[in-house]
Design a protein around this motif. Structure first.
Motif, PDB file in Angstrom:
ATOM      1  N   UNK A   1      -4.138   2.735   7.932  1.00 26.22           N
ATOM      2  CA  UNK A   1      -2.893   2.597   8.677  1.00 26.22           C
ATOM      3  C   UNK A   1      -2.659   3.847   9.504  1.00 26.22           C
ATOM      4  N   UNK A   2      -2.093   3.668  10.675  1.00 23.52           N
ATOM      5  CA  UNK A   2      -1.768   4.810  11.530  1.00 23.52           C
ATOM      6  C   UNK A   2      -0.365   5.301  11.188  1.00 23.52           C
ATOM      7  N   UNK A   3      -0.022   6.473  11.691  1.00 17.27           N
ATOM      8  CA  UNK A   3       1.293   7.011  11.357  1.00 17.27           C
ATOM      9  C   UNK A   3       2.425   6.158  11.933  1.00 17.27           C
ATOM     10  N   UNK A   4       2.188   5.508  13.075  1.00 19.29           N
ATOM     11  CA  UNK A   4       3.224   4.653  13.646  1.00 19.29           C
ATOM     12  C   UNK A   4       3.528   3.473  12.737  1.00 19.29           C
ATOM     13  N   UNK A   5       2.470   2.862  12.221  1.00 22.12           N
ATOM     14  CA  UNK A   5       2.674   1.772  11.266  1.00 22.12           C
ATOM     15  C   UNK A   5       3.458   2.248  10.056  1.00 22.12           C
ATOM     16  N   UNK A   6       3.072   3.424   9.581  1.00 22.17           N
ATOM     17  CA  UNK A   6       3.674   3.938   8.354  1.00 22.17           C
ATOM     18  C   UNK A   6       5.161   4.245   8.551  1.00 22.17           C
ATOM     19  N   UNK A   7       5.512   4.889   9.648  1.00 26.98           N
ATOM     20  CA  UNK A   7       6.928   5.187   9.894  1.00 26.98           C
ATOM     21  C   UNK A   7       7.745   3.906  10.019  1.00 26.98           C
ATOM     22  N   UNK A   8       7.214   2.942  10.753  1.00 22.11           N
ATOM     23  CA  UNK A   8       7.944   1.700  10.925  1.00 22.11           C
ATOM     24  C   UNK A   8       8.169   1.027   9.579  1.00 22.11           C
ATOM     25  N   UNK A   9       7.093   1.003   8.777  1.00 22.95           N
ATOM     26  CA  UNK A   9       7.180   0.330   7.493  1.00 22.95           C
ATOM     27  C   UNK A   9       8.109   1.076   6.528  1.00 22.95           C
TER      28      UNK A   9
ATOM     29  N   UNK B   1       6.523  11.158  -1.009  1.00 21.02           N
ATOM     30  CA  UNK B   1       5.960  11.850   0.148  1.00 21.02           C
ATOM     31  C   UNK B   1       6.781  11.608   1.402  1.00 21.02           C
ATOM     32  N   UNK B   2       6.549  12.408   2.388  1.00 16.70           N
ATOM     33  CA  UNK B   2       7.103  12.176   3.716  1.00 16.70           C
ATOM     34  C   UNK B   2       6.126  11.301   4.497  1.00 16.70           C
ATOM     35  N   UNK B   3       6.542  10.847   5.656  1.00 15.77           N
ATOM     36  CA  UNK B   3       5.704  10.003   6.497  1.00 15.77           C
ATOM     37  C   UNK B   3       4.361  10.637   6.819  1.00 15.77           C
TER      38      UNK B   3
ATOM     39  N   UNK C   1       0.843  -1.197   0.000  1.00 17.53           N
ATOM     40  CA  UNK C   1       0.000   0.000   0.000  1.00 17.53           C
ATOM     41  C   UNK C   1       0.878   1.246   0.000  1.00 17.53           C
ATOM     42  N   UNK C   2       1.945   1.207   0.787  1.00 12.32           N
ATOM     43  CA  UNK C   2       2.846   2.360   0.868  1.00 12.32           C
ATOM     44  C   UNK C   2       3.606   2.546  -0.443  1.00 12.32           C
ATOM     45  N   UNK C   3       4.065   1.435  -1.015  1.00 12.08           N
ATOM     46  CA  UNK C   3       4.746   1.538  -2.310  1.00 12.08           C
ATOM     47  C   UNK C   3       3.833   2.175  -3.350  1.00 12.08           C
TER      48      UNK C   3
ATOM     49  N   UNK D   1      -1.619  11.395   5.901  1.00  2.07           N
ATOM     50  CA  UNK D   1      -2.762  12.194   5.445  1.00  2.07           C
ATOM     51  C   UNK D   1      -3.448  11.549   4.249  1.00  2.07           C
ATOM     52  N   UNK D   2      -2.621  11.087   3.300  1.00  2.00           N
ATOM     53  CA  UNK D   2      -3.206  10.513   2.092  1.00  2.00           C
ATOM     54  C   UNK D   2      -3.911   9.202   2.398  1.00  2.00           C
ATOM     55  N   UNK D   3      -3.343   8.451   3.342  1.00  2.00           N
ATOM     56  CA  UNK D   3      -4.034   7.226   3.754  1.00  2.00           C
ATOM     57  C   UNK D   3      -5.396   7.572   4.342  1.00  2.00           C
ATOM     58  N   UNK D   4      -5.435   8.648   5.111  1.00  2.00           N
ATOM     59  CA  UNK D   4      -6.699   8.994   5.758  1.00  2.00           C
ATOM     60  C   UNK D   4      -7.804   9.305   4.766  1.00  2.00           C
ATOM     61  N   UNK D   5      -7.437   9.794   3.589  1.00  2.00           N
ATOM     62  CA  UNK D   5      -8.534  10.230   2.708  1.00  2.00           C
ATOM     63  C   UNK D   5      -8.548   9.529   1.358  1.00  2.00           C
TER      64      UNK D   5
END
Lengths: 178, 178
Positions: B35-43, B16-18, B6-8, B23-27
């Motif tokens: 996904x939450x921001x913690x998941x995203x940063x880790x990934x 984009x930055x984390x 999903x991130x790729x 933000x883009x995931x949210x909308x």
DNA sequence: GGGAGCATGTAATCAGTTACATGATTTT
DNA sequence: AAAATCATGTAACTGATTACATGCTCCC
């Protein structure tokens, strides 16, 4: 926290051992909330600890011996509370939709075959639900319990039917591209 | 393992930055894979480690500084592979269906109100999807990319529409009981 | 320079999954 | 008595969620 309530429901329908529960999950409740035997054993331990269920005292509780569980009043009360609880619906979380979106940026290579495969799997699952409906809910006068259980099953057939239609549409689009 | 993909996908659409990703995931993508921001940063850390993405070197990579990521060739190849991969559809896992089943054994107390609440939430979500469709996919000639993205969105509207119909049926049944 | 909020991250916890272990029973 | 399989369980790991920590920037 749905698993404990799924187990309480199954045990209220019929007191069972861990393995019997596992079997019943595989062919009934598990269609809407699957669980492995490890999850079930762990959760049975927690529910007993919490005083919501108890092991029937008839059998010796040794490893390798069947242990039957039944729901206590506290468990039944907890289940009733949970039924009316306010819980937001979960957002959609579907890898296939995500893959289509990915296909929009890297191309749909290999996607058509996968869509056909899913189509077949959903056709089979729909047939399973329809067979259950025919077997367990023959037309006729229903009790409230039967009407609710049929409603659940109807959710299953509805979802499968939706996916079948959507997959057919998706396949037509993708085949039109390659 | 859908989150990395999903991130790729999101990064291929636009580096984009984390936080921008969050933000883009949210909308957008998050409608189908939240996904939450913690998941995203880790990934993001893992994907960089694995050599699938890299941080654009323009900015200093200090805490509190924006870090932009872009997809490398290896990442794009991995995403293309994943699109055609064979992955069985997940079984249904829905707490509401489970609650109806529980209601069959402990009674549907409080269920009608909850069904009405869900109806309203699904109506709103459907409206959100329809607004996006109108905004991003006006009728007309579509590129392959647009057709695929519209297909994803159509999955969303189809699912919400299914739930609306089913909830209406469920509500009628439950109201008829009490 | 003090506070609001932006941006990135760590830590703890929990549900779910996979792999493996072990005792009891049934079959050959 | 050996093998298969039934039944219960432990251990390790992964993905997702919640709570919290910390540095930076902007604006009054």
């Amino acid at each position: 926290m749905s698993l404990p309530h799924a187990i309480l429901t199954a045990l209220m329908e019929k007191p069972s051992s861990g393995l019997e529960l596992t079997r019943r999950f595989d062919r009934s409740i598990g269609y809407f909330w699957s669980a492995t035997h490890q999850q079930i054993y762990r959760e049975l331990g927690r529910l007993e600890e919490a005083g919501l269920i108890r092991a029937l005292p008839s059998e010796v509780p040794v490893r390798g011996q069947k242990k039957q569980y039944e729901v206590l009043d506290a468990g039944s009360a907890e289940l009733a509370r949970w039924v009316g609880e306010s819980q937001d619906p979960k957002a959609i979380r579907d890898p296939l939709l995500l893959r289509i979106r990915a296909a929009a940026v890297v191309g749909p290579h290999g996607l058509a075959a996968e869509l056909r495969r899913h189509l077949e799997l959903h056709r089979r699952q729909l047939a399973v639900y329809e067979a259950i409906e025919e077997r367990d809910f023959p037309p006729g006068r229903d009790s409230d319990e039967d009407r609710l259980r049929r409603l659940v099953l109807h959710g299953g057939t509805g979802l499968e039917t939706f996916w079948l239609r959507w997959l057919e549409e998706a396949l037509a689009e993708v085949e039109d591209m390659t």
